[in-house]
Design an enzyme around this catalytic site. Structure first.
Site, PDB file in Angstrom:
ATOM      1  CD  GLU A   1      -2.569   1.127   2.736  1.00 52.82           C
ATOM      2  OE1 GLU A   1      -3.118   0.124   3.072  1.00 52.82           O
ATOM      3  OE2 GLU A   1      -2.690   2.251   3.199  1.00 52.82           O
TER       4      GLU A   1
ATOM      5  CD  GLU B   1      -3.059   7.390   6.035  1.00 53.44           C
ATOM      6  OE1 GLU B   1      -4.037   6.883   6.332  1.00 53.44           O
ATOM      7  OE2 GLU B   1      -1.796   6.947   6.099  1.00 53.44           O
TER       8      GLU B   1
END
Length: 462
Positions: A162, A167
């Protein structure tokens, strides 16, 4: 120092890039809300595809509205819908909006938006740029990230890999994170940028990743955040896959605005859902004409114990010139509303806590890059005292392997007199050449100063 090598031979054959729609179909959009009329040329790259979100509706030749029920992952609260209340294009931006409603029983219910380019604009290797403005608010969790087209190729998450381009946690919008996840056991590497003034919710910022066969580099507003070139993946108990697995397959881009979850925590009465909007100005994907896939896993320089068998550098704090702000040997860290300082003098380190914070690690002293080998036994020892009796927590952790505890979090009572502490543990996990010793002083019910010295980590295997 010795060299520890986990190199795997790669095939020299070049791997061709896969883009399911093709460049022509995907590079016909305008400029959207950005300052550029057309995406700029980047030296060494060709524009593969982009979306400037300058139309009236979402371009579904690129994007799919992903539908998910609440609790699908990370204990998140939101339902991802295809409603125009949650996903829409306006003023040159894609808007992902979190909405708070109530059920018939009067319980809070949250919906939000998520889009992905899976099976529409997948690619392997390139530079991805996302210009976005995040929302502020407890429990809001915007993200721009990448997952493999075939998650099962190397195995379900995290074995599949990933790539998290950005974020931000809504309760701390001055900090943005970039991360890769991989492996079995779960490994991760994370970097962050903390703004000195303002927050990422104040304006648009540019988040990017340069993904190449043997290296992944992250940037925020063109400033380096994280570089990764050492990862792995394997089936449980099996041999590692050939490097650079799992990051040698096609991935797709996705953006979402989560509500609640294990990392940000749940929203509260301060969360303003009238302004819970994740705005994406553009997504641009560039690619080099070719990539050299004949890469090898980098050699790891392993720390050696000193002549007394101690793996700790500056164990008696005799060197007062140590920089405690960098992740090299000793580092002093603050998080989750913790405030304090650390100073080396008189052959000890003194940690002064101004605010204990909300977590054990809110005030934290760590020592990086200690090697631990499977089947070995280790002893941790140190001397400590405090200005008033209080508790601290010590542990040995795996920052690159899902924060596994090799020495479990251990609470200690430290008094006004010097006391020697010692603990032994068996290393039952796979070799970890970058383990970490921790002293955690946050959220322990005290802000008393703590002095530490004579820190040792020794291999005592018989």
């Amino acid at each position: 120092m010795t060299i520890y090598s986990e190199e795997k031979h790669m095939k020299s054959k070049l791997i061709s890039v896969v883009c399911l729609l093709g460049c022509i179909a995907l590079t016909s959009c305008g400029s959207g809300g950005s300052k550029e009329n057309t995406p700029p040329e980047l030296d060494g790259y060709q524009l593969l595809w982009h979306d400037e979100f300058d139309g009236k509706t979402l371009n579904e030749e690129i994007w799919t509205k992903e539908l998910r029920n609440p609790g699908w992952t990370n204990s998140e609260l939101q339902e991802y819908t295809d409603s125009e209340d949650n996903i829409y294009v306006a003023d040159g931006n894609l808007v992902l909006k979190a909405v708070k409603t109530q059920t018939d029983a009067g319980k809070d219910y949250y919906t939000s938006g998520k889009v992905n380019s899976k099976n529409k604009a997948d690619f392997m290797y390139g530079k991805v740029i996302v210009r976005a403005k995040v929302p502020e608010g407890q429990g809001l969790w915007p993200a721009a990230w990448m997952m493999p087209t075939r998650e099962s190729y190397y195995g379900n998450w995290p074995k599949c890999g990933e790539i998290d381009i950005m974020e931000v946690l809504g309760h701390a919008p001055d900090t943005a994170y970039s991360t890769i996840h991989y492996g079995e056991p779960h490994g991760q590497q994370q970097g962050k940028r903390v703004l000195e003034e303002g927050s990422f919710a104040d304006d648009f910022h540019e988040y990017s990743v340069e993904w190449e066969p043997g290296e992944i580099r992250f940037y925020i507003d063109e400033e380096p955040v994280l570089t990764c070139n050492d990862w792995f993946t394997a089936a449980p108990g099996g041999e590692e896959k050939e490097y650079p697995a799992p990051f040698n397959q096609t991935f797709f881009v996705q953006m979402n605005l989560a509500v609640g979850g294990t990392w940000p925590g749940n929203p509260d009465e301060t969360t303003d859902f009238d302004h819970a909007e994740f705005l994406i100005d553009y997504v641009r994907v560039y690619q080099k004409e070719s990539y050299d896939t004949n890469v090898k896993k980098p050699e790891i320089i392993v720390r050696e114990a000193d002549e007394t068998g101690n793996y700790i550098t500056n164990w008696d704090f005799g060197d007062t010139s140590v920089d405690l702000t960098t992740p090299q040997d000793w580092e002093f860290l603050l998080a989750e509303n913790g405030k304090g300082t650390a100073k080396i003098s008189d052959n000890m380190i003194t940690i002064t806590t101004e605010a204990a914070g909300d977590a054990d690690y809110s005030v934290q002293l760590v020592h990086w890059d200690i090697p631990f080998y499977k089947g070995h036994t280790y002893r941790v020892s140190f001397d400590a005292k405090a200005s008033e009796e209080r508790q601290i927590i010590t542990s040995v952790t795996a920052p690159y392997a899902d924060w596994v505890r090799y020495l479990p979090d251990t609470k200690l009572t430290v008094t006004k007199e010097w006391h020697s502490f010692g603990f032994e543990f068996d290393m039952n996990q796979r070799d970890d050449l970058k383990g970490r010793l921790e002293f955690n002083l946050g959220n322990c019910g005290s802000t008393a100063d703590v002095d530490i010295t004579n820190v040792r980590v020794e291999d005592v295997t018989e």
